[in-house]
Design an enzyme around this catalytic site. Structure first.
Site, PDB file in Angstrom:
ATOM      1  N   ASP A 111      83.101  76.207  45.337  1.00 37.66           N
ATOM      2  CA  ASP A 111      83.215  76.384  43.887  1.00 37.66           C
ATOM      3  C   ASP A 111      82.209  77.447  43.447  1.00 37.66           C
ATOM      4  O   ASP A 111      81.017  77.354  43.749  1.00 37.66           O
ATOM      5  CB  ASP A 111      82.913  75.038  43.208  1.00 37.66           C
ATOM      6  CG  ASP A 111      83.205  75.068  41.719  1.00 37.66           C
ATOM      7  OD1 ASP A 111      84.062  74.289  41.278  1.00 37.66           O
ATOM      8  OD2 ASP A 111      82.570  75.860  41.000  1.00 37.66           O
ATOM      9  N   GLU A 203      87.757  77.821  42.618  1.00 35.00           N
ATOM     10  CA  GLU A 203      87.489  76.789  43.622  1.00 35.00           C
ATOM     11  C   GLU A 203      88.642  76.651  44.604  1.00 35.00           C
ATOM     12  O   GLU A 203      89.789  76.932  44.268  1.00 35.00           O
ATOM     13  CB  GLU A 203      87.185  75.434  42.970  1.00 35.00           C
ATOM     14  CG  GLU A 203      88.290  74.889  42.139  1.00 35.00           C
ATOM     15  CD  GLU A 203      88.005  73.501  41.577  1.00 35.00           C
ATOM     16  OE1 GLU A 203      87.477  72.653  42.303  1.00 35.00           O
ATOM     17  OE2 GLU A 203      88.366  73.287  40.419  1.00 35.00           O
ATOM     18  N   CYS A 583      95.785  78.458  28.584  1.00 39.25           N
ATOM     19  CA  CYS A 583      96.206  77.842  27.333  1.00 39.25           C
ATOM     20  C   CYS A 583      97.131  78.812  26.602  1.00 39.25           C
ATOM     21  O   CYS A 583      96.781  79.975  26.383  1.00 39.25           O
ATOM     22  CB  CYS A 583      94.986  77.532  26.466  1.00 39.25           C
ATOM     23  SG  CYS A 583      95.426  77.105  24.780  1.00 39.25           S
ATOM     24  N   CYS A 586      95.317  80.039  23.010  1.00 41.56           N
ATOM     25  CA  CYS A 586      94.192  80.974  22.904  1.00 41.56           C
ATOM     26  C   CYS A 586      93.897  81.706  24.205  1.00 41.56           C
ATOM     27  O   CYS A 586      93.023  82.552  24.254  1.00 41.56           O
ATOM     28  CB  CYS A 586      92.935  80.235  22.437  1.00 41.56           C
ATOM     29  SG  CYS A 586      92.326  79.102  23.696  1.00 41.56           S
ATOM     30  N   HIS A 601      90.432  70.262  25.056  1.00 40.87           N
ATOM     31  CA  HIS A 601      90.850  71.559  24.549  1.00 40.87           C
ATOM     32  C   HIS A 601      92.077  71.407  23.650  1.00 40.87           C
ATOM     33  O   HIS A 601      92.155  72.004  22.574  1.00 40.87           O
ATOM     34  CB  HIS A 601      91.159  72.492  25.720  1.00 40.87           C
ATOM     35  CG  HIS A 601      91.395  73.901  25.303  1.00 40.87           C
ATOM     36  ND1 HIS A 601      90.366  74.731  24.931  1.00 40.87           N
ATOM     37  CD2 HIS A 601      92.539  74.619  25.156  1.00 40.87           C
ATOM     38  CE1 HIS A 601      90.869  75.901  24.591  1.00 40.87           C
ATOM     39  NE2 HIS A 601      92.183  75.862  24.719  1.00 40.87           N
ATOM     40  N   HIS A 605      92.536  72.279  19.540  1.00 39.43           N
ATOM     41  CA  HIS A 605      93.583  73.041  18.848  1.00 39.43           C
ATOM     42  C   HIS A 605      94.289  72.177  17.812  1.00 39.43           C
ATOM     43  O   HIS A 605      94.660  72.639  16.743  1.00 39.43           O
ATOM     44  CB  HIS A 605      94.595  73.593  19.846  1.00 39.43           C
ATOM     45  CG  HIS A 605      94.097  74.826  20.537  1.00 39.43           C
ATOM     46  ND1 HIS A 605      93.620  75.920  19.842  1.00 39.43           N
ATOM     47  CD2 HIS A 605      94.003  75.147  21.839  1.00 39.43           C
ATOM     48  CE1 HIS A 605      93.246  76.853  20.706  1.00 39.43           C
ATOM     49  NE2 HIS A 605      93.455  76.404  21.921  1.00 39.43           N
TER      50      HIS A 605
HETATM   51  N1  DCP Z   1      86.479  76.846  32.550  1.00 38.76           N
HETATM   52  C1  DCP Z   1      86.957  76.903  31.251  1.00 38.76           C
HETATM   53  N2  DCP Z   1      86.849  75.818  30.449  1.00 38.76           N
HETATM   54  C2  DCP Z   1      86.312  74.678  30.904  1.00 38.76           C
HETATM   55  C3  DCP Z   1      85.826  74.591  32.215  1.00 38.76           C
HETATM   56  C4  DCP Z   1      85.916  75.717  33.016  1.00 38.76           C
HETATM   57  O1  DCP Z   1      87.476  77.936  30.847  1.00 38.76           O
HETATM   58  N3  DCP Z   1      86.246  73.622  30.103  1.00 38.76           N
HETATM   59  C5  DCP Z   1      86.551  78.062  33.372  1.00 38.76           C
HETATM   60  C6  DCP Z   1      85.258  78.861  33.207  1.00 38.76           C
HETATM   61  C7  DCP Z   1      84.492  78.585  34.443  1.00 38.76           C
HETATM   62  C8  DCP Z   1      85.592  78.365  35.452  1.00 38.76           C
HETATM   63  O2  DCP Z   1      86.671  77.762  34.734  1.00 38.76           O
HETATM   64  O3  DCP Z   1      83.628  79.665  34.783  1.00 38.76           O
HETATM   65  C9  DCP Z   1      85.199  77.473  36.584  1.00 38.76           C
HETATM   66  O4  DCP Z   1      84.865  76.194  36.113  1.00 38.76           O
HETATM   67  P1  DCP Z   1      83.669  75.359  36.699  1.00 38.76           P
HETATM   68  O5  DCP Z   1      83.719  73.977  36.201  1.00 38.76           O
HETATM   69  O6  DCP Z   1      83.615  75.567  38.169  1.00 38.76           O
HETATM   70  O7  DCP Z   1      82.408  75.961  35.992  1.00 38.76           O
HETATM   71  P2  DCP Z   1      81.551  77.190  36.366  1.00 38.76           P
HETATM   72  O8  DCP Z   1      82.036  77.884  37.575  1.00 38.76           O
HETATM   73  O9  DCP Z   1      81.413  78.052  35.167  1.00 38.76           O
HETATM   74  O10 DCP Z   1      80.141  76.531  36.639  1.00 38.76           O
HETATM   75  P3  DCP Z   1      79.668  75.662  37.893  1.00 38.76           P
HETATM   76  O11 DCP Z   1      80.813  75.549  38.843  1.00 38.76           O
HETATM   77  O12 DCP Z   1      78.520  76.411  38.447  1.00 38.76           O
HETATM   78  O13 DCP Z   1      79.268  74.342  37.321  1.00 38.76           O
HETATM   79 MG    MG Z   2      82.475  76.837  39.305  1.00 37.96          MG
END
Ligand code: DCP
Ligand code: MG
Length: 668
Positions: A111, A203, A583, A586, A601, A605
């Site tokens: 991830d 991921e 989505c 948006c 989410h 909306h």
């Molecule tokens: N994402 C999103 N809205 C969310 C959760 C995630 O748009 N509610 C998108 C943005 C993130 C990506 O998906 O960058 C990957 O989600 P992750 O949960 O893996 O979060 P991150 O990679 O940002 O952080 P980390 O994995 O380090 O916790």
């Molecule tokens: Mg991530």
């Protein structure tokens, strides 16, 4: 008022209402360990109270409380003899599930760290070290680790994030960039497992058993090497978890985030030790509602508690839910090779000069259907979800999808359904038409399984409760109010596959609703059960998220029926997840594994829409802002005083809470 509440020595939760206000964004993510959770909760509470979002949260909370009360009442009815009977049922399932344990594979879950934020920082290094969020004032997609220290996280509205971290820098989303970097990571993953399973842009699950043998290096070394190669290819860091199955690998990849890895040995003792103290919420598939029910009704906090309380679980949950809980308690998860899953969809499209010529459209559809059918035949695939993509003269991209009850492959069938979808859009000037088939079904041995056996659609009678479905027999695309069914598969929920239903007969007398396994909805009142399960709906356009356990589908069904809601026509802003992750309203991208975030989410909306509708009412517009604020304050203090008293439908100011339960109230 907030101050006096804050300094109050009383520990009573009524003085600290935010303590019971849990949204997905008050839940900690990686990098948020040291965050003052109460402060975050208070800010979120203070900033959202009185809003439509807040009201919706309250409705969901009320719904959950009712579920808990129902379950408590059922639990209280269990006699000692019942419990000893269900203990035997549970013990049998435990040994049957234990017998399926497979420790022969090593799965790696990788991830990316703060993915969107990290990509944005690559393009603009001046952002390095600054608290930053990707998204907008209305919604944040993710936040970097600097911002997380303040409690800022994905799925949180930006204006709340600003309150928590006034220095926060906002960067708008740019999906092209994320897709580009995602592709680079996938090229690396491919080298370690050509059949890797991408769970979202950032991921993936890889079976690294073979590569470890081939390279003759340890699991830890392979993991280290893979992460380094991802960094070399992208300049981005990632975290990884390795375990004997995918469910555990995902839990493990979060443990040493960011830029870390955690390995769980593939032996039973290591798995059982790991799982014994693991909080249930860490498991993909156990969200806020399930967590609360398990905690509040059965005092289940850890995965081990699931085994200890297995008799209750077998007594009060459906066999498949109980199986899921027990298998989590045993630390079981998906281990099989994902054959046939590598292909999720197949598509083609044709661009031409903008025209309104319907004969040309038809001609293009014929070509596309034939090509698609030929491609599918080549791979022996049959699909159920057909998506029509259109680009209008003004470059607006529209997608229209339908999910059928049976699998199709022939060009004739594809054309028939594509034509229906297109017909509903006419007249229109187009410059592109595309077709995509997804939701393929092919068992490992190549045989098609019967989709009518276990689909949610089986439990919904078209016409029932104003539900309208698109299926082979019942689609009516002539009608202005379109209907879509949109389905996707969540690979992280593979462990949820239904196992045998030996206990079905035994448990039949339990009248408890199956709140999660909707494919066991009783046929006699399917809509009611769906309503019970849905946690949100909308005014005019109702969207129900249904967590299906069969074939691990999560299905979003749009039931649009305008007859009961004359003030609203069918809206283009029905939320569906385009291409399984975007989505449609948006463009925010949310992988299918983010079930709860997706709900949140959608709620957002919904709330936004309700707010707009309310504010667009003439009476609202003519009412000065100051008065509106005062009225809102009054409404809040009134509702506080009256302890969640339902709004009277005649008040006209808010959608009455009853409206959200109309079809379920006699069931609660
Ligand atoms: N994402 C999103 N809205 C969310 C959760 C995630 O748009 N509610 C998108 C943005 C993130 C990506 O998906 O960058 C990957 O989600 P992750 O949960 O893996 O979060 P991150 O990679 O940002 O952080 P980390 O994995 O380090 O916790
Ligand atoms: Mg991530």
């Amino acid at each position: 008022m907030a101050k006096s509440e804050e300094t109050s020595s009383s520990s009573s939760s009524s003085h600290r209402p935010w303590e019971s206000y849990h949204t997905v964004y008050t839940n900690a993510k990686a990098g948020m360990d040291g965050v003052d959770k109460e402060k975050v909760q208070r800010v979120v509470y203070e900033m959202s109270k009185g809003s439509k979002y807040f009201e919706n949260e309250e409705r969901k909370e009320a719904y959950m409380r009712q579920k808990i009360e129902n379950m408590r009442a059922q639990r209280a009815k269990l006699k000692a003899t019942d419990l000893s009977y269900y203990q035997r049922v549970a013990d049998k399932r435990i040994s049957e599930l234990e017998a399926t344990r497979d420790l022969s594979r090593m799965w790696l879950h990788v991830d990316m760290d703060a993915f969107y934020a990290a990509v944005e920082t690559l393009s603009n290094p001046s952002l390095k070290g600054m608290p930053m969020a990707v998204g907008r004032m209305s919604m944040i997609s993710t936040a970097n680790y600097e911002a997380r220290k303040f409690g800022v996280r994905a799925a949180m509205p930006g204006f709340i994030a600003c309150k928590l971290c006034p220095e926060l820098i906002f960067v708008p989303t740019d999906f092209k960039k994320y897709t580009y970097y995602s592709d680079l990571t996938r090229k690396v993953f491919q080298e370690y497992d050509p059949n890797f399973m991408a769970a979202s842009l950032d991921e993936a699950y890889l079976d690294i058993t073979n590569v470890c043998k081939e390279k003759d290096i340890t699991v830890g070394e392979v993991t280290e090497e893979l992460r380094q190669n991802v960094y070399k290819a992208t300049g981005l860091t990632c975290s990884a978890g390795v375990a004997p199955n995918r469910l555990l690998a995902k839990v493990c990849s979060d443990i040493n985030k960011p830029n870390g890895q955690f390995l769980l040995a593939n032996n039973r003792a290591a798995v059982m030790t790991f799982i014994s103290s693991l909080p249930i919420r860490k498991i993909g598939g156990i969200g806020k509602v399930t967590e609360h029910i398990l905690k509040d009704v059965f005092e289940i906090k850890t995965c081990d508690d699931l085994l200890q309380k297995s008799s209750f679980l077998c007594a009060l949950f459906s066999p498949s839910s109980a199986d899921f809980f027990i298998s989590v308690g045993l630390g079981l998860g998906g281990t099989d090779a994902p054959q046939g899953r590598s292909r999720k969809s197949m598509s083609n499209e044709r661009t031409f000069s903008a025209t309104k010529d319907e004969t040309l459209f038809h001609q293009k559809l014929v070509e596309l259907a034939e090509m698609l059918s030929a491609d599918m035949e080549k791979e022996g695939l049959h699909g159920r979800t057909l998506t029509l993509k259109l680009k209008t003269e003004s470059f607006e991209v529209r997608t229209r999808a339908l999910t059928l009850q049976s699998y199709i492959c022939s060009s004739k069938d594809i054309l028939k359904h594509a034509s229906k979808l297109l017909k509903a859009e006419l007249p229109v000037s187009l410059r592109l038409i595309g077709l995509r088939m997804s939701h393929f079904n092919q068992d490992k041995d190549g045989t098609l399984s019967d989709p009518t056996q276990r689909t949610l659609l089986n439990y919904i009678k078209p016409g029932d409760g104003n539900v309208k479905l698109v299926d082979e027999e019942h689609s009516d695309m002539k009608d202005d109010s379109e209907s879509h069914c949109y389905s996707y598969t969540d690979p992280s929920h593979e462990h949820l596959k239904e196992s045998n239903n030996n206990n079905e007969q035994v448990l039949e007398h339990n009248k408890l609703e199956d709140y999660e396994c909707k494919y066991q909805i009783k046929e006699n009142n399917p809509v009611e059960n769906l309503m019970n399960f849905s946690e949100f709906d909308a005014h005019g356009t109702e969207i129900y998220s249904i967590k299906g356990r069969n074939q691990d589908q999560l299905t979003v069904i749009d039931f649009s029926d305008n007859r009961n809601r004359p003030s609203l026509s069918y809206h283009k802003d029905v939320l569906i997840w385009l291409e399984d992750y975007k989505c449609s309203i948006c463009g925010v991208e949310l992988p299918s594994s983010f079930f709860e975030e997706r709900q949140e989410h959608s709620d957002f909306h919904l709330a936004e829409k309700l707010q707009v509708e309310e504010e667009s009412r003439p009476s609202y517009k003519n009412f000065p802002l100051k008065n509106r604020m005062r009225q809102k304050e009054a409404a809040i203090s009134q509702s506080k005083g009256k302890k969640k008293q339902k709004h009277s439908p005649s008040s006209g100011k808010h959608i009455p809470i009853d409206a959200f339960f109309t079809k379920t109230c006699h069931n609660l």
